[in-house]
Design an enzyme around this catalytic site. Structure first.
Site, short mmCIF file in Angstrom:
data_model
loop_
_atom_site.label_atom_id
_atom_site.label_comp_id
_atom_site.label_asym_id
_atom_site.label_seq_id
_atom_site.Cartn_x
_atom_site.Cartn_y
_atom_site.Cartn_z
N CYS A 132 0.90 -1.14 0.00
CA CYS A 132 0.00 0.00 0.00
C CYS A 132 0.94 1.20 0.00
O CYS A 132 1.97 1.18 0.68
CB CYS A 132 -0.84 -0.01 1.27
SG CYS A 132 -1.99 1.36 1.34
N GLY A 181 -3.09 8.20 11.19
CA GLY A 181 -3.49 7.14 12.12
C GLY A 181 -4.85 7.45 12.71
O GLY A 181 -5.14 8.59 13.07
N GLU A 195 -6.52 12.43 -4.95
CA GLU A 195 -6.81 13.78 -4.51
C GLU A 195 -6.11 14.80 -5.39
O GLU A 195 -4.94 14.65 -5.72
CB GLU A 195 -6.29 13.93 -3.07
CG GLU A 195 -7.07 14.87 -2.19
CD GLU A 195 -6.76 14.61 -0.70
OE1 GLU A 195 -7.59 13.99 -0.02
OE2 GLU A 195 -5.70 15.05 -0.24
N HIS A 230 3.77 7.32 8.42
CA HIS A 230 3.10 7.09 7.13
C HIS A 230 1.80 7.84 6.97
O HIS A 230 1.23 7.88 5.89
CB HIS A 230 2.87 5.60 6.91
CG HIS A 230 1.59 5.08 7.49
ND1 HIS A 230 1.28 5.20 8.82
CD2 HIS A 230 0.54 4.45 6.91
CE1 HIS A 230 0.09 4.65 9.06
NE2 HIS A 230 -0.37 4.19 7.92
N SER A 256 -2.05 17.08 3.27
CA SER A 256 -1.00 16.06 3.25
C SER A 256 0.35 16.75 3.30
O SER A 256 0.44 17.96 3.12
CB SER A 256 -1.10 15.24 1.96
OG SER A 256 -2.39 14.69 1.83
N ASN A 278 -9.56 3.85 3.19
CA ASN A 278 -8.81 5.11 3.26
C ASN A 278 -8.05 5.41 1.96
O ASN A 278 -7.32 6.38 1.88
CB ASN A 278 -7.84 5.10 4.47
CG ASN A 278 -6.84 3.97 4.39
OD1 ASN A 278 -6.87 3.16 3.45
ND2 ASN A 278 -5.95 3.89 5.36
N LYS A 332 -12.97 9.09 -3.12
CA LYS A 332 -12.81 7.98 -2.17
C LYS A 332 -13.55 6.76 -2.71
O LYS A 332 -14.50 6.87 -3.48
CB LYS A 332 -13.43 8.35 -0.82
CG LYS A 332 -12.88 9.59 -0.17
CD LYS A 332 -11.55 9.36 0.50
CE LYS A 332 -11.69 8.56 1.76
NZ LYS A 332 -10.37 8.44 2.44
#
Lengths: 140, 480
Positions: free
Chosen positions: B98, B406, B206, B403, B384, B202, B479
């Site tokens: 991932c 969370g 984007e 990463h 981000s 998730n 999404k």
């Protein structure tokens, strides 16, 4: 008596399932129903065909996880959604039976979420007030 | 609450002293505030469980975005000796490789204002997303096996992207040693029609704008500047990866009685790297990692096609290019600094990102002086981050950092908390357009369900695990 046959437990990043049964057979059936209930709106499922379902494990907990892994593979890998579980044989190390249900149809079925896998983490079967209780965690 | 002893080392480092079966200590990177939450869950116990596995080097690590996983904590990093150590499918995770990729453009935010909605609507239509989504690329079994051996290179050879993309993909978009014979028919079958699909949960695609630049030198090297439009893609190896992890884990659980060490948790089931099973898992995992790289490569290509169609300009003309591609669920054999000595080890990063320092010989030339680009996706509202690898990460964490944010709220809690709200309207007010395949996805993925990404990033920056380079704000999000 008391509680429903299964319920969802709250976990931060994953989903836990708890299920009950008067014996191992009922426990496994409720576990299977709990898993499918997480995945799909079960009310909308029909019993169109039965497919073989079998699993093995070194003990009842490993067997439970492997049984649920198989049901989840049938759904995710083959698109077969199980509504009803028939048991031919069940002991602490082996399950054999049938899964009854139908192939996923986007027109009629609503998938609630993606279930990636059934984990072994914290999988447990215990006895409580004269009946069996099981718990597993699903990676979503 | 976990009964594990946690001692404070300094402002951002916490130590779990080796007790009982632990072979090495545990080290958690977190602020006092993050630690308050971490202490409430079982994740410190999971850090100490990992410390019990054979061949573990130096310490069992956890990044500031750590949270309760199963087996390994999410945000866990552990390196193992190649001769005496193990490999653990649960230490990689179900979604093998991932990861995240970042595409830059030469477009300014103002330039796409009018086209943004069309871009998103078209991306949403063209890129399959959602539970069990299937893609338009149908391959023969023979061709699928090539994807599994060749990774992103397969995609480039078939017209999805350019060879330059490979030079800015972690590991060149290829994990050597992928052997499709180590995959079951079920795993192969599940990879049949999911190439070029986003997935659900998730995962996202984007369109973002660079909101702030912190490190101008690194930003320049990465080709990033304030006000620029970029695209972030977060996806993995889809059903094929889940199936590989699931099956190898089951095999290793089955064999646990024959091992010469105890497992504190079945989900930590593992095999010696040098054993037949260990080697087979590595070869199978490599296939899944390669599938994921090919997947993100195809997703990028589909994105570029949509931009071209909507804007009427070729990707080249708008400077659309890959900045970098990272994995955050992987085990790789790397040469790392282990307690001051260079050593080849098997590094597990489960919810952690490689973050090589400036000067690392395997970084692409144009990034070598500033360090590896590290891509950290945030929640839908918070944006981000683009970071750069650091010297400290090289010395202390086998070149690894966090990463993502969370989760702090379970999906059920998030749904309850947002039940009577329109998540898409709330986000629209913040200037973010969202489109989702699943009815519940937006509610499960509300921004407050995640840790504060800025806090996590501040910890990795202050602790020195990586440097803040730029922050991106979402303009539109797809999404699954």
């Amino acid at each position: 008596m008391g509680h429903p046959p299964f319920r969802t437990l709250d976990h931060t990043a994953d989903i836990g399932l708890e299920f009950y049964g008067k014996d191992l057979a009922e426990l496994f059936k409720n576990a299977g129903n709990a898993l499918m209930d997480c995945l799909v709106e079960r009310k909308g499922l029909s019993l169109k065909e039965y497919r073989n379902l079998s699993a093995e494990g070194g003990d009842s907990e490993e067997l439970l996880v492997n049984f649920l892994r198989e049901l989840l593979y049938m759904a995710n890998g083959q698109g077969f959604l199980t509504k009803h579980i028939k048991i031919d044989h069940l002991d602490e190390r082996m399950f054999s039976g049938m899964a009854g249900g139908e192939i996923f149809d986007a027109e009629r079925h609503y998938l609630k979420m993606e279930l990636k896998a059934v984990t072994y983490h914290g999988a447990i079967i215990s006895e409580e007030k004269g009946q069996l209780k099981g718990r597993i965690i699903i990676d979503v | 609450m976990s009964d594990v002893i946690i001692e404070r080392i300094d402002e951002y480092r916490w130590r779990i002293p080796p007790r009982g079966a632990m072979r090495v200590p545990g080290i958690i990177y977190a602020s006092e505030r993050l630690m308050e939450n971490i202490r409430k869950e079982e994740s410190p116990r999971q850090v100490s469980n990992v410390a019990q596995l054979p061949g573990i080097q130096a310490a069992s690590l956890a990044m500031p975005d750590m949270h309760w996983g199963y087996g390994f904590p999410i945000g866990g990093v552990a390196a193992f000796d190649l001769q005496e150590g193990i490999i653990s499918p649960g230490g990689v995770g179900y979604d093998i490789n991932c990861g995240v990729r970042l595409l830059a453009t030469n477009l300014r935010f103002e330039e796409i204002g009018n086209d943004l909605k069309t871009l998103l609507a078209d991306l949403f239509r063209e890129i399959p997303s959602g539970v069990g989504s299937r893609g338009g690329i149908r391959l023969t079994l023979g061709e699928r096996k090539k994807v599994l051996r060749q990774g992103a290179k397969w995609a480039v050879d078939h017209g999805y992207g350019t060879p330059e993309d490979l030079s800015v993909t972690e590991n060149g978009g290829l994990m050597e040693g992928g052997d499709p014979d180590c995959l079951s028919d079920r795993a192969l079958e599940r990879g049949r029609d999911q190439l070029g699909t986003l997935g659900s949960g998730n995962h996202f695609l984007e369109i973002e704008v660079v909101d702030d630049v912190y490190d101008h030198e690194a930003a320049r090297a990465f080709g990033i500047e304030k006000g620029q439009v970029v695209v972030m893609i977060h996806s993995g190896s889809r059903g094929l990866g889940y199936q590989v992890c699931d099956e190898y884990l089951a095999r290793m659980v089955k064999k646990r009685q024959t091992r010469d060490f105890d497992l504190p948790d079945r989900q930590l089931a593992c095999a010696y790297i040098q054993s037949g099973e260990g080697r087979e898992y590595l070869a199978a995992m490599a296939c899944a990692a390669n599938y994921a790289w090919a997947n993100r490569q195809v997703l990028m290509h589909l994105t570029m096609e949509v931009f071209q169609r909507v804007l009427g300009r070729a990707p080249r003309d708008i400077g659309m290019r890959l900045v970098y591609d990272v994995c955050h669920n992987i085990a790789t054999i790397e040469e790392c600094l282990v307690e001051g000595v260079m050593k080849r080890v098997c590094v597990h990063r489960k919810g952690a990102t490689r973050a090589w320092p400036p000067g690392h010989r395997d970084l692409p030339d144009r990034y070598r002086s500033v360090g590896q680009p590290v891509l950290i996706p945030g929640d839908m509202g918070s944006g981000s981050y683009l970071l750069a690898g650091s010297e400290l990460a090289w010395r202390e964490t086998f070149g690894s950092t966090c990463h993502g944010a969370g989760r702090v709220m379970s999906r059920t809690q998030a749904k309850k908390a947002s039940a009577r709200r329109s998540v898409s309207e709330e986000l629209a007010k913040q200037g973010v357009i969202v489109m989702a395949s699943g009815k519940g996805t937006l509610h499960e993925e509300i921004p407050e369900a995640y840790k504060n990404i800025h806090e996590v990033i501040d910890v990795v920056h202050e602790a020195g695990l990586s440097r803040k380079v730029a922050r991106m704000r979402a303009l539109g999000c797809i999404k699954g």
